[in-house]
Design an enzyme around this catalytic site. Structure first.
Site, mmCIF file in Angstrom:
data_model
loop_
_atom_site.group_PDB
_atom_site.id
_atom_site.type_symbol
_atom_site.label_atom_id
_atom_site.label_comp_id
_atom_site.label_asym_id
_atom_site.label_seq_id
_atom_site.Cartn_x
_atom_site.Cartn_y
_atom_site.Cartn_z
ATOM 1 N NE ARG A 198 -3.788 -2.223 2.371
ATOM 2 C CZ ARG A 198 -3.600 -3.449 2.851
ATOM 3 N NH1 ARG A 198 -2.439 -3.751 3.439
ATOM 4 N NH2 ARG A 198 -4.541 -4.371 2.747
ATOM 5 C CG HIS A 208 -5.080 -0.037 -4.278
ATOM 6 N ND1 HIS A 208 -5.751 -0.995 -5.003
ATOM 7 C CD2 HIS A 208 -5.204 -0.390 -2.984
ATOM 8 C CE1 HIS A 208 -6.277 -1.885 -4.178
ATOM 9 N NE2 HIS A 208 -5.955 -1.544 -2.937
ATOM 10 C CG HIS A 255 -6.086 -8.635 0.210
ATOM 11 N ND1 HIS A 255 -6.325 -8.693 -1.148
ATOM 12 C CD2 HIS A 255 -5.899 -7.321 0.495
ATOM 13 C CE1 HIS A 255 -6.273 -7.470 -1.659
ATOM 14 N NE2 HIS A 255 -6.016 -6.636 -0.680
ATOM 15 C CE1 TYR A 295 1.379 -17.922 17.292
ATOM 16 C CE2 TYR A 295 3.721 -18.380 16.981
ATOM 17 C CZ TYR A 295 2.639 -18.203 17.822
ATOM 18 O OH TYR A 295 2.800 -18.291 19.174
#
Length: 409
Positions: free
Chosen positions: A250, A339, A365, A375
């Site tokens: 981003r 983006h 995502h 983790y």
């Protein structure tokens, strides 16, 4: 006298066919081969006729008597039993043919024909994903229906059901795919209208908070990369665009990066949870190309703690709009954003057989609960490292293609 089962079983073939009577014109015809055939002799409209019922033992004595009784009832009512049976058989065959014709126009049949046509040239993984989603979400609802019987409301119900399980992007793609199938059908006279075309997903799906997703098509990527490579503005901005393309983070995650997150020896960029939108740590494996870009940025940054320091104040990051405005100057206003590289990477990687979970993890995502958050950021790191190197090599290939096209013109 009526026949008995013992008489039927003991009836042996002779040199000529012979009959065993059961009464009322019903008899068992024993052929020279030993076949035992049920026959009924009757008269209709002044003509003698012979009606076949079937073969013993497939048709037993009790069953043939029931058929005989029903045939006699039809005869008494004034109809020819054989003519009626023939008409019923023709009606049944017609119904079968009609059903087959309807099945040819069923949505599922059309959709599978569309898929066979559409999947040519697509990556096997992407094509399989599209079919799996049709089988899971669409066919159970409308697959059995004739294409022209499907109403817009049924398409709406499909995509809202998908949205209800938290997959709004999949819902939008389902609407798009259904629309493509109907257009395919209309072009081949298999349907007369497209119910998915009566509304857009935003008309029924809840609005979601999103960034500006404007992006070029994959076919326009070579030209964009050439223009980025030849950007005549600030070198820091030019390298920022290249790193954005290679790593697809981003924009805020890119421009606010401190050098402490970058490990050029291990070729890793490790972003702490505080800087991530999903509030979980994130690892970006660095391709050889990305490492080279960062080495060049290190020379430009000097003693600044930031990879992308501001033009006037080196203690703060460059403006959030710097890269966006650079794309504007290259002629991509309204066509491409920072983006947009994320969207391109997602589409192209998925269509080139990379695992969907690996791609989602690299885009950060993946939904993660509090227990697994610490983790999962390192999950599939080996596979993601190979994927990021493939992506960087792919971009370089597209750049070469763009340069070749420029020379040819």
């Amino acid at each position: 006298m009526p026949l008995t089962l013992k008489q039927i079983e003991n009836a042996s073939p002779k040199t000529k066919p012979y009959k065993l009577s059961d009464g009322g014109g019903l008899c068992l015809l024993v052929s020279v081969t030993g076949a035992k055939l049920w026959r009924w002799r009757y008269c209709f409209d002044g003509k003698e006729k012979m009606m076949a019922f079937g073969e013993y033992p497939a048709l037993g004595l009790k069953d043939v008597r029931e058929l005989h009784f029903e045939a006699r009832r039809i005869l008494i009512s004034g109809s020819d039993p054989m003519a009626k049976r023939k008409a019923e058989a023709q009606d049944k065959q017609k119904a079968i043919r009609d059903e087959q014709r309807e099945s040819e126009k069923s949505f599922e049949k059309i959709a599978r024909c569309w898929w066979d046509w559409w999947a040519i040239g697509k990556s096997p993984r992407h094509a399989e994903t599209v079919m799996n989603r049709l089988e899971a979400d669409v066919f159970p609802a409308i697959g059995h229906l004739s294409a022209d019987d499907i109403q817009p409301g049924q398409v709406r119900n499909i995509i809202t059901a998908i949205e209800a399980r938290g997959a709004s992007d999949v819902a939008k793609r389902a609407h798009q795919t259904i629309g493509q199938i109907f257009r395919f059908a209309i072009a081949r006279d298999l349907a007369t209208r497209n119910p998915a075309g009566d509304f857009k997903p935003r008309d029924v799906l809840a609005a979601v908070e999103s960034e500006n997703f404007a992006r070029v098509d994959e076919t326009d990527l070579p030209e964009l990369l050439v223009k980025m490579d030849n950007y005549e503005g600030d070198a820091l901005t030019r390298l920022g665009l290249k790193l954005m393309a290679y790593c697809f983070p981003r924009t805020s995650e890119l421009i606010e990066t401190p050098w402490t997150e970058i490990d050029l020896v291990r070729a890793r960029w490790e972003i702490p949870r505080e800087r991530m939108k999903m509030k979980t740590p994130h690892i970006i494996p660095l391709s050889r190309q990305a490492v080279d870009v960062l080495k060049a940025l290190k020379l430009l940054a000097g003693r600044s703690r930031l990879v992308f320091p501001g033009a006037n104040d080196k203690t703060i990051p460059m403006s959030n709009n710097t890269l966006l405005y650079a794309l504007y100057r290259l002629g991509y206003k309204g066509r491409m954003t920072g983006h947009g590289f994320r969207g391109l990477a997602s589409t192209i990687l998925n269509e080139n057989d990379f695992d969907e979970e690996h791609v989602d993890l690299q885009l950060a995502h993946m939904k993660r609960n509090k227990v697994s958050a610490a983790y999962n950021h390192a999950k599939y790191l080996k596979q993601r490292t190979a994927m990021m190197q493939w992506w960087a090599d792919y971009l370089d290939t597209q750049l070469e293609k763009g340069n070749a096209a420029t020379l040819n013109h």
